[in-house]
Design an enzyme around this catalytic site. Sequence first.
Site, PDB file in Angstrom:
ATOM      1  N   GLU A  53       0.954  -0.488   0.350  1.00 14.95           N
ATOM      2  CA  GLU A  53       0.133   0.108   0.312  1.00 14.95           C
ATOM      3  C   GLU A  53       0.844   1.251   0.061  1.00 14.95           C
ATOM      4  O   GLU A  53       1.510   1.208   0.313  1.00 14.95           O
ATOM      5  CB  GLU A  53      -0.440   0.177   1.177  1.00 14.95           C
ATOM      6  CG  GLU A  53      -2.060  -1.385   1.165  1.00 14.95           C
ATOM      7  CD  GLU A  53      -2.829  -1.234   2.332  1.00 14.95           C
ATOM      8  OE1 GLU A  53      -4.040  -1.884   2.726  1.00 14.95           O
ATOM      9  OE2 GLU A  53      -2.830  -1.469   3.430  1.00 14.95           O
ATOM     10  N   CYS A  55       3.420   8.462   0.780  1.00 22.23           N
ATOM     11  CA  CYS A  55       3.821   7.873   1.910  1.00 22.23           C
ATOM     12  C   CYS A  55       4.399   6.488   1.499  1.00 22.23           C
ATOM     13  O   CYS A  55       3.186   5.457   0.528  1.00 22.23           O
ATOM     14  CB  CYS A  55       2.864   7.763   2.939  1.00 22.23           C
ATOM     15  SG  CYS A  55       3.778   6.214   3.896  1.00 22.23           S
ATOM     16  N   CYS A  68       6.851  -6.292   7.135  1.00 27.96           N
ATOM     17  CA  CYS A  68       8.065  -6.056   8.181  1.00 27.96           C
ATOM     18  C   CYS A  68       8.470  -6.955   8.661  1.00 27.96           C
ATOM     19  O   CYS A  68       7.365  -7.837   9.043  1.00 27.96           O
ATOM     20  CB  CYS A  68       6.977  -4.507   8.516  1.00 27.96           C
ATOM     21  SG  CYS A  68       8.693  -3.934   9.200  1.00 27.96           S
ATOM     22  N   CYS A 127       7.352  -4.335  15.371  1.00 32.80           N
ATOM     23  CA  CYS A 127       6.625  -3.359  17.489  1.00 32.80           C
ATOM     24  C   CYS A 127       4.994  -3.642  17.596  1.00 32.80           C
ATOM     25  O   CYS A 127       4.181  -4.188  16.591  1.00 32.80           O
ATOM     26  CB  CYS A 127       6.953  -1.992  16.133  1.00 32.80           C
ATOM     27  SG  CYS A 127       8.417  -1.703  15.595  1.00 32.80           S
ATOM     28  N   CYS A 179       2.404  -1.922  16.087  1.00 31.11           N
ATOM     29  CA  CYS A 179       1.805  -1.857  14.213  1.00 31.11           C
ATOM     30  C   CYS A 179       1.380  -2.938  13.365  1.00 31.11           C
ATOM     31  O   CYS A 179       1.814  -3.545  13.788  1.00 31.11           O
ATOM     32  CB  CYS A 179       3.616  -1.598  13.683  1.00 31.11           C
ATOM     33  SG  CYS A 179       3.154  -1.080  12.298  1.00 31.11           S
ATOM     34  N   CYS A 200      -0.477   6.764  10.515  1.00 28.92           N
ATOM     35  CA  CYS A 200       0.943   5.945  10.402  1.00 28.92           C
ATOM     36  C   CYS A 200       0.280   4.478  11.534  1.00 28.92           C
ATOM     37  O   CYS A 200      -0.976   4.322  12.738  1.00 28.92           O
ATOM     38  CB  CYS A 200       1.325   6.177  11.907  1.00 28.92           C
ATOM     39  SG  CYS A 200       2.444   8.118  10.652  1.00 28.92           S
TER      40      CYS A 200
HETATM   41  N1  SAH Z   1       9.603   1.035   9.437  1.00 30.43           N
HETATM   42  C1  SAH Z   1      10.246   2.300   9.856  1.00 30.43           C
HETATM   43  C2  SAH Z   1       9.036   3.007   8.924  1.00 30.43           C
HETATM   44  C3  SAH Z   1       7.950   3.357   9.689  1.00 30.43           C
HETATM   45  S1  SAH Z   1       6.939   4.762   9.545  1.00 30.43           S
HETATM   46  C4  SAH Z   1       9.789   3.058  10.996  1.00 30.43           C
HETATM   47  O1  SAH Z   1       9.923   2.054  12.545  1.00 30.43           O
HETATM   48  O2  SAH Z   1       9.939   3.862  11.450  1.00 30.43           O
HETATM   49  C5  SAH Z   1       5.625   4.672  10.540  1.00 30.43           C
HETATM   50  C6  SAH Z   1       5.544   4.921  12.260  1.00 30.43           C
HETATM   51  O3  SAH Z   1       4.425   5.246  12.197  1.00 30.43           O
HETATM   52  C7  SAH Z   1       6.786   5.210  12.665  1.00 30.43           C
HETATM   53  O4  SAH Z   1       6.984   5.892  13.488  1.00 30.43           O
HETATM   54  C8  SAH Z   1       5.515   4.212  13.862  1.00 30.43           C
HETATM   55  O5  SAH Z   1       6.831   3.847  14.448  1.00 30.43           O
HETATM   56  C9  SAH Z   1       4.680   4.637  13.325  1.00 30.43           C
HETATM   57  N2  SAH Z   1       3.248   3.608  14.459  1.00 30.43           N
HETATM   58  C10 SAH Z   1       3.159   2.551  13.919  1.00 30.43           C
HETATM   59  N3  SAH Z   1       1.722   2.272  14.483  1.00 30.43           N
HETATM   60  C11 SAH Z   1       1.042   2.930  14.866  1.00 30.43           C
HETATM   61  C12 SAH Z   1       0.896   3.101  15.551  1.00 30.43           C
HETATM   62  N4  SAH Z   1      -0.317   2.127  15.673  1.00 30.43           N
HETATM   63  N5  SAH Z   1      -0.010   4.231  16.090  1.00 30.43           N
HETATM   64  C13 SAH Z   1       0.523   5.793  15.485  1.00 30.43           C
HETATM   65  N6  SAH Z   1       2.050   5.259  15.144  1.00 30.43           N
HETATM   66  C14 SAH Z   1       2.251   3.981  14.427  1.00 30.43           C
END
Ligand code: SAH
Length: 372
Positions: A101, A120, A127, A131, A134, A356
């Site tokens: 996406e 984006c 991935c 985390c 996410c 995000c």
């Molecule tokens: N893998 C990279 C790119 C992802 S960017 C990274 O970790 O930075 C997406 C951003 O959204 C990152 O800062 C991630 O931590 C954040 N993110 C992930 N899950 C989220 C959620 N459920 N709510 C808000 N932000 C989230």
Amino acid sequence: MRTLPLHSGEKLHLKGFPRAALEHLLQQWGQPRYRAVQLMEWLYAKGVEDFTAMTTLPQELRRHLATECTLQTVHAERWEKSQRDGTVKFLFRLPDGAAIESVLIPAEDSEGRLRRLTLCVSTQVGCPLSCVFCATASLRLRRNLNAAEIVDQLLQVQRLTGLRVTNLVFMGMGEPLLNLEAVLQAVHIWTDPHSGLLSPRRITLSTAGLVPEIYRLAEDTARIRLAISLHTTDQALRERLMPIARRYPLQELQKAARYYVERTKRPITYEYILFDHLNDSPTDADALARFVRVTPRAKVNLIPFHPIEFVHPTGIAATLRPSPPERIHAFRERLRSHGIPVMLRSSSGIDIKAACGQLALSGERTVTYSGP
Ligand code: SAH
């Protein structure tokens, strides 16, 4: 790591070739180097997808390109527009049937004119980082994208919307620093003067904090902006939220961030998701200010937590709640009182699961947690 090679099947995926590689290819075919520039202008500056229409190239070369190369890299199968804020989420099908996406986020000025159009992009199918907050983590890693698949997300979005993307963020599915080579190739293609698509200043890469790759990125000539997903300054808590933190402790991350700024002269951003009563107290804000101050000119981007569906029933994930607006506000003001530049990221596209952390091919399949 498995990647679809640019030479997959019988055709070359031309959109993954930076200028030097294109020059090399064309020279092998007995063509002068300047043909690479002409080809890049057709492909990127003019967005032409049909070799026969590239009228400044000799007929014979156009025929040869059509036989040897393909421009069909990512195919937009579906897109959905947020009724709330105009954000558009695209589902792209890849040549091997996998899906990713991308999200297009418009920002308007006070008079409703389009001020910025940010795309984006994804860098991996799924991935591997797990985390806990996410949704993409639920997909696990299927493979890395190749440079053509990354480059083409931008081209297809521009073609479908007729709009010009002004800013690009590597914040879609995947950890971009785990696919650094393809990411840099894509950056070099978009920012080549003969593509004229983007300036490196308008590209931001977000990472969960892979220290050796931050040093490698700092040495690249592209000089893009870096954002680091920090989310807490407490090492033990960070390890529970982001397993990768066990490998790269905060102190090392802080050192790498500082090096990046000194080497590239680009300011960095720390991203910080606010979880209710977990990392959003005044003491947490004070600790964050101390952490951030070590990096010259660093900024903080606060992110509202977007709850996700597949949460593992045990462990910390099940306890995560978004901070309420008043705690978000207080946290931001506390950081400001320390003189830290701070922004609150909007939850653009939350109604279409495009915000995000929400990218998990929803609708493509039912997301269920398959992790440990
Ligand atoms: N893998 C990279 C790119 C992802 S960017 C990274 O970790 O930075 C997406 C951003 O959204 C990152 O800062 C991630 O931590 C954040 N993110 C992930 N899950 C989220 C959620 N459920 N709510 C808000 N932000 C989230």
